[in-house]
Design an enzyme around this catalytic site. Structure first.
Site, short mmCIF file in Angstrom:
data_model
loop_
_atom_site.label_atom_id
_atom_site.label_comp_id
_atom_site.label_asym_id
_atom_site.label_seq_id
_atom_site.Cartn_x
_atom_site.Cartn_y
_atom_site.Cartn_z
N MET A 138 0.85 -1.20 0.00
CA MET A 138 0.00 0.00 0.00
C MET A 138 0.89 1.25 0.00
SD MET A 138 -3.18 -1.18 2.44
CE MET A 138 -2.23 -2.10 3.64
N GLN A 198 7.43 -5.17 -3.93
CA GLN A 198 6.55 -5.03 -5.08
C GLN A 198 7.11 -4.00 -6.05
OE1 GLN A 198 2.71 -2.97 -5.50
NE2 GLN A 198 1.88 -4.95 -6.06
N CYS A 201 -2.78 -1.67 -9.96
CA CYS A 201 -2.97 -0.26 -9.62
C CYS A 201 -3.64 0.48 -10.78
CB CYS A 201 -1.63 0.39 -9.29
SG CYS A 201 -1.79 2.11 -8.86
N ASN A 252 -7.53 -11.45 -2.20
CA ASN A 252 -7.41 -10.13 -1.57
C ASN A 252 -8.67 -9.33 -1.87
OD1 ASN A 252 -6.11 -7.09 -2.71
ND2 ASN A 252 -6.09 -7.59 -0.54
N GLY A 253 -9.01 -8.46 -0.94
CA GLY A 253 -10.14 -7.56 -1.16
C GLY A 253 -11.17 -7.64 -0.06
N GLY A 306 -5.49 -5.78 3.33
CA GLY A 306 -5.01 -4.44 3.00
C GLY A 306 -5.42 -3.45 4.06
N ARG A 307 -6.50 -2.71 3.79
CA ARG A 307 -6.89 -1.61 4.67
C ARG A 307 -7.17 -2.05 6.10
NH1 ARG A 307 -11.17 0.12 0.29
NH2 ARG A 307 -10.94 -2.14 0.01
C1 LIG Z 1 -3.58 3.52 0.40
C2 LIG Z 1 -3.51 2.33 -0.54
C3 LIG Z 1 -2.39 2.17 -1.32
C4 LIG Z 1 -2.28 1.07 -2.18
N1 LIG Z 1 -1.12 0.88 -2.88
C5 LIG Z 1 -0.96 -0.25 -3.60
C6 LIG Z 1 0.30 -0.57 -4.21
O1 LIG Z 1 1.30 0.15 -4.08
N2 LIG Z 1 0.37 -1.72 -4.92
C7 LIG Z 1 -0.71 -2.57 -5.06
O2 LIG Z 1 -0.59 -3.62 -5.70
N3 LIG Z 1 -1.88 -2.30 -4.48
C8 LIG Z 1 -2.02 -1.19 -3.74
N4 LIG Z 1 -3.19 -0.97 -3.09
C9 LIG Z 1 -4.26 -1.99 -3.15
C10 LIG Z 1 -4.11 -2.96 -1.98
O3 LIG Z 1 -2.88 -3.68 -2.09
C11 LIG Z 1 -5.26 -3.97 -1.97
O4 LIG Z 1 -5.25 -4.70 -3.15
C12 LIG Z 1 -6.61 -3.26 -1.82
O5 LIG Z 1 -6.58 -2.28 -0.81
C13 LIG Z 1 -7.72 -4.28 -1.55
O6 LIG Z 1 -7.51 -4.91 -0.32
P1 LIG Z 1 -8.34 -4.47 1.01
O7 LIG Z 1 -9.76 -4.41 0.63
O8 LIG Z 1 -8.02 -5.54 2.02
O9 LIG Z 1 -7.82 -3.11 1.40
C14 LIG Z 1 -3.33 0.14 -2.25
C15 LIG Z 1 -4.46 0.33 -1.46
C16 LIG Z 1 -4.55 1.40 -0.60
C17 LIG Z 1 -5.78 1.56 0.28
#
Ligand SMILES: Cc1cc2nc3c(=O)[nH]c(=O)nc-3n(C[C@H](O)[C@H](O)[C@H](O)COP(=O)(O)O)c2cc1C
Length: 331
Positions: free
Chosen positions: A14, A66, A96, A207-208, A231-232
């Protein structure tokens, strides 16, 4: 003892969140969870300040780097550099949706170019001995997932990739902000399960929108999946990570308190803040430490005020901890 010995649990890459300080913090909460860096663009790894971009504390292991990009040669150099830095895995970002990333022709828009992803993967894997993995979406825009998702996975797997992390929603490349792209396209775990059913030998991590460890375990069981990535929820409610070692890896239950972890963070800040001005980000990462507990709001407020006052990170944390103790004593 759980039967999930082969499952993996991980914290997602993230941007601006999972920097080295965040990862160090998360490592205090689980010895086993696999941690991912923020995405680092291949060009930056090649031409930028390597130590600042790639340096990490050995305590963070296991930790995956990553990378973002779509030039196979550059990605291979980036992967090799990551391996030399000691990362345990290299992951390529195919998820992304930001405009900046699209204009560089990488991230989620590569869901439309499986052959290029396969070439990138092959170049990276040929350059390193550690695993190279792919983090992707279900697809983008109006792609017909029945057709495009299996084709994407099959094409990249034919290049030798055995490990995919799938964010279980599409990315919409036009009209949605990156933030909206984490909430608006509907989550569809069945698609991920379908990939696993069709390619049972591949390692498929979901994931998600996973909020708890038990939800992650349930999803793995339902889809016969190989792991889950948080993630979050890991960022905002980091204490959930303390369930991982016991529930996912069958290790001893987590034995420390939130106050113990706060003290560890203070010690860490004292060591790092003199040499690394980015340590102040630790304050932001630690905002959720007491989430769900009495005093969570007081903790967050103390940290925010300390951050605005530009105090040393160790002092901000100490004052917040003292305020928590005073509140408890008064109760
Ligand atoms: C603030 C933020 C930054 C993120 N940056 C990246 C990143 O650098 N690379 C990536 O593959 N996904 C990134 N994501 C996506 C997360 O890795 C993840 O796939 C997404 O948040 C869904 O998972 P969650 O619902 O558990 O948060 C980011 C998400 C957030 C909220």
């Amino acid at each position: 003892m759980p039967e999930n010995k082969n499952l993996t649990a991980s914290v997602a890459p993230m941007m601006d969140w999972t920097d080295r300080h965040c990862r160090w913090f998360h490592r205090q909460l689980s010895q086993q969870v696999l941690l991912y860096t923020e995405m680092v663009v291949a060009d930056a790894i090649i031409h930028g300040p390597k130590e600042r971009l790639l340096g990490f504390d050995p305590a963070e292991h296991p930790v995956a780097l990553q990378v973002g990009g779509s030039d196979p040669d550059k990605l291979a150099v980036a992967a090799k550099t990551g391996e030399q830095y000691g990362y345990d895995e290299i992951n390529i970002n195919i998820g992304c949706p930001s405009d900046r990333v699209q204009s560089g022709r990488f991230g989620a828009c590569l869901m439309e170019e499986p052959d290029l992803v396969a070439t990138c993967f092959a170049a990276m894997q040929a350059a390193v001995d550690i695993p190279v993995t792919v983090k992707c979406r279900l697809g983008v825009d109006d792609q017909d997932l029945d057709e495009t998702l299996p084709r994407f996975i099959e094409t990249v797997a034919e290049a030798g990739c055995t490990h995919f992390i799938i964010h279980a929603r599409k990315a919409w490349l036009k009209g949605l902000s990156p933030k909206e792209n984490h909430t608006v396209p509907p989550i569809d775990y069945d698609r991920v399960n379908g990939v696993k059913a069709r390619f049972p030998k591949l390692q498929i991590v979901v994931n998600g929108q996973i909020e708890t460890i038990s939800q992650g375990l349930d999803l793995c069981e339902q889809g016969a999946l190989d792991g889950f990535m948080l993630g979050r929820a890991a960022y905002h409610t980091p204490w959930i990570l303390t369930d991982i070692d016991a529930q996912v890896y069958g290790r001893d239950a987590f034995g420390q308190s939130r106050e113990d972890i706060a003290l560890a963070l203070i010690d860490y800040a004292k060591i790092t803040q003199d040499v690394d001005r980015t340590t102040k980000a630790l304050i932001r990462h630690a905002m959720g430490l007491f989430s769900g507990e009495v005093g969570a709001r007081l903790w967050r407020r103390q940290l925010s005020e300390g951050l605005s006052a530009k105090l040393l990170p160790s002092d901000v944390l100490q004052q917040a901890l003292d305020a928590m103790s005073a509140m408890r004593d008064a109760a």
